[in-house]
Enzyme design. Structure first.
Site, mmCIF file in Angstrom:
data_model
loop_
_atom_site.group_PDB
_atom_site.id
_atom_site.type_symbol
_atom_site.label_atom_id
_atom_site.label_comp_id
_atom_site.label_asym_id
_atom_site.label_seq_id
_atom_site.Cartn_x
_atom_site.Cartn_y
_atom_site.Cartn_z
ATOM 1 N N ASP A 118 -29.914 -24.014 104.252
ATOM 2 C CA ASP A 118 -29.390 -24.648 103.024
ATOM 3 C C ASP A 118 -30.018 -24.161 102.063
ATOM 4 O O ASP A 118 -31.388 -23.989 101.956
ATOM 5 C CB ASP A 118 -29.227 -26.148 102.808
ATOM 6 C CG ASP A 118 -27.361 -26.058 102.056
ATOM 7 O OD1 ASP A 118 -26.890 -26.213 101.873
ATOM 8 O OD2 ASP A 118 -27.858 -26.484 100.697
ATOM 9 N N HIS A 142 -29.023 -34.930 102.442
ATOM 10 C CA HIS A 142 -29.130 -35.064 100.648
ATOM 11 C C HIS A 142 -29.362 -37.208 101.210
ATOM 12 O O HIS A 142 -29.900 -37.440 100.206
ATOM 13 C CB HIS A 142 -28.502 -34.979 99.954
ATOM 14 C CG HIS A 142 -28.556 -34.037 99.285
ATOM 15 N ND1 HIS A 142 -29.881 -33.104 99.662
ATOM 16 C CD2 HIS A 142 -27.619 -32.353 99.058
ATOM 17 C CE1 HIS A 142 -29.419 -31.616 99.003
ATOM 18 N NE2 HIS A 142 -28.486 -31.452 98.342
ATOM 19 N N ASP A 167 -24.572 -21.480 101.327
ATOM 20 C CA ASP A 167 -25.034 -21.150 99.731
ATOM 21 C C ASP A 167 -25.671 -20.595 99.047
ATOM 22 O O ASP A 167 -25.776 -19.729 98.316
ATOM 23 C CB ASP A 167 -24.991 -22.182 99.432
ATOM 24 C CG ASP A 167 -26.017 -23.466 100.053
ATOM 25 O OD1 ASP A 167 -26.275 -23.079 100.880
ATOM 26 O OD2 ASP A 167 -25.419 -25.102 100.023
#
Length: 302
Positions: free
Chosen positions: A154, A117, A231
């Site tokens: 992810d 990010h 995740d």
């Protein structure tokens, strides 16, 4: 198989902070017990010059000197501390080292990393520096690989990575992520596969196989950087997907089989994982490391 760690550089987070800092020590200790023959190395910090392959010098300088604004710190999600900078540099250094090792050994792992990010000029979403973009460009600068693919599995889109590499045809960004999950304003990767809430093993694996086929047809990479997020697991607090532990094993095996078939070195990073039960998250990561070690054995037996 070489495994690079930086978990003893710990951020002093306030009580109740949702970032699972403890998981990195648990991953290293669990992997040491569960995966025979791992070759552990403390990660070295990435230099300013290495960081500048993906980040603006002004951002590197301000982040290093503690000059980030309160708003910038909120977007990252961490209060600024010297430990934050050191850990972020070491995490980038670990991915660099894993990439270098992968060329000789087939695969190597960073026991953290996947900070996708972070943008060129700011951090976000618990990410300060973008280790994958930095490492990809450094491997090209060192003339180890001309074409690098980042396979981001992810549950969240790698928006920072996509932005940094948006006009770079020599790096292919592939992201499978939740369409209704953070970041809510997505960037454009070279190949985005947006998946619905509640997706299970079979549909996810079908989408992944199709994406890897497209990657090979469109790009044929010489290095793969694999963000093996925990995740997408059904027990994750932030994930919204329903992959089982077995489904995530099949995901990892799909990536490693693709790399083996096409003789592509792989550097693996752990990326996200925010399980309601931290032990479940750690189990997913350790499973990835175990499967990577099996891939390393296949590579050496070629």
């Amino acid at each position: 198989m070489k495994a690079y760690y930086s978990d003893h550089f710990v951020l002093p987070l306030p009580p109740g902070h949702r970032f699972p800092m403890v998981k990195y020590r648990m991953i290293r200790e669990g992997a040491a017990a569960a995966v025979p023959g791992l070759d552990f190395h403390e990660a070295q910090p990435a230099s300013d010059g290495e960081l500048a392959l993906a980040h603006h010098p002004d951002y590197i300088a301000r982040a290093s000197a503690g000059q980030l604004t309160a708003a910038e710190q909120r977007e990252i999600g961490f209060p600024w501390t010297p430990q934050m900078v050191e850990r972020s540099r070491r995490s980038s250094g670990a991915t660099i080292a894993a990439c270098r090792a992968a060329f000789s050994e087939g695969v190597a792992v960073n026991l953290a990393g996947g900070t996708h990010h972070a943008y060129a000029d700011h951090g976000a979403g618990f990410c300060v520096f973008n280790d994958t973009a930095i490492a990809a460009r450094l491997m090209q600068a060192e003339r180890r690989a001309a074409r690098v693919a980042i396979v981001d599995l992810d549950v969240h889109q790698g928006n920072g990575t996509a932005s940094i590499l948006a006009r770079d045809d020599s790096v292919f960004t592939l992201s499978l992520h939740g369409e209704n999950n953070y970041p809510f304003e997505k960037e454009r990767s070279d190949l985005d596969v947006a998946l619905p809430d509640g997706i299970g093993d079979a549909d996810y694996l079908q989408a992944l196989r199709a994406a890897l086929q497209a990657l090979q047809q469109r790009f044929a990479p010489q290095l793969l950087i694999f963000l093996a997020g925990a995740d997408p697991h059904e027990g994750d607090r932030l994930g919204k997907m329903k992959l089982t532990l077995a489904g995530l094993a099949a995901r990892d095996e799909t990536v490693f089989n693709y790399a083996h078939e096409h003789k592509i070195p792989v550097a693996v990073t752990m990326a996200g994982g925010y399980g309601r039960d931290i032990e479940q998250t750690v189990a997913v990561h350790i499973q990835t490391i175990r499967l990577a070690s099996l891939h390393a054995a296949r590579w050496s037996a070629r």
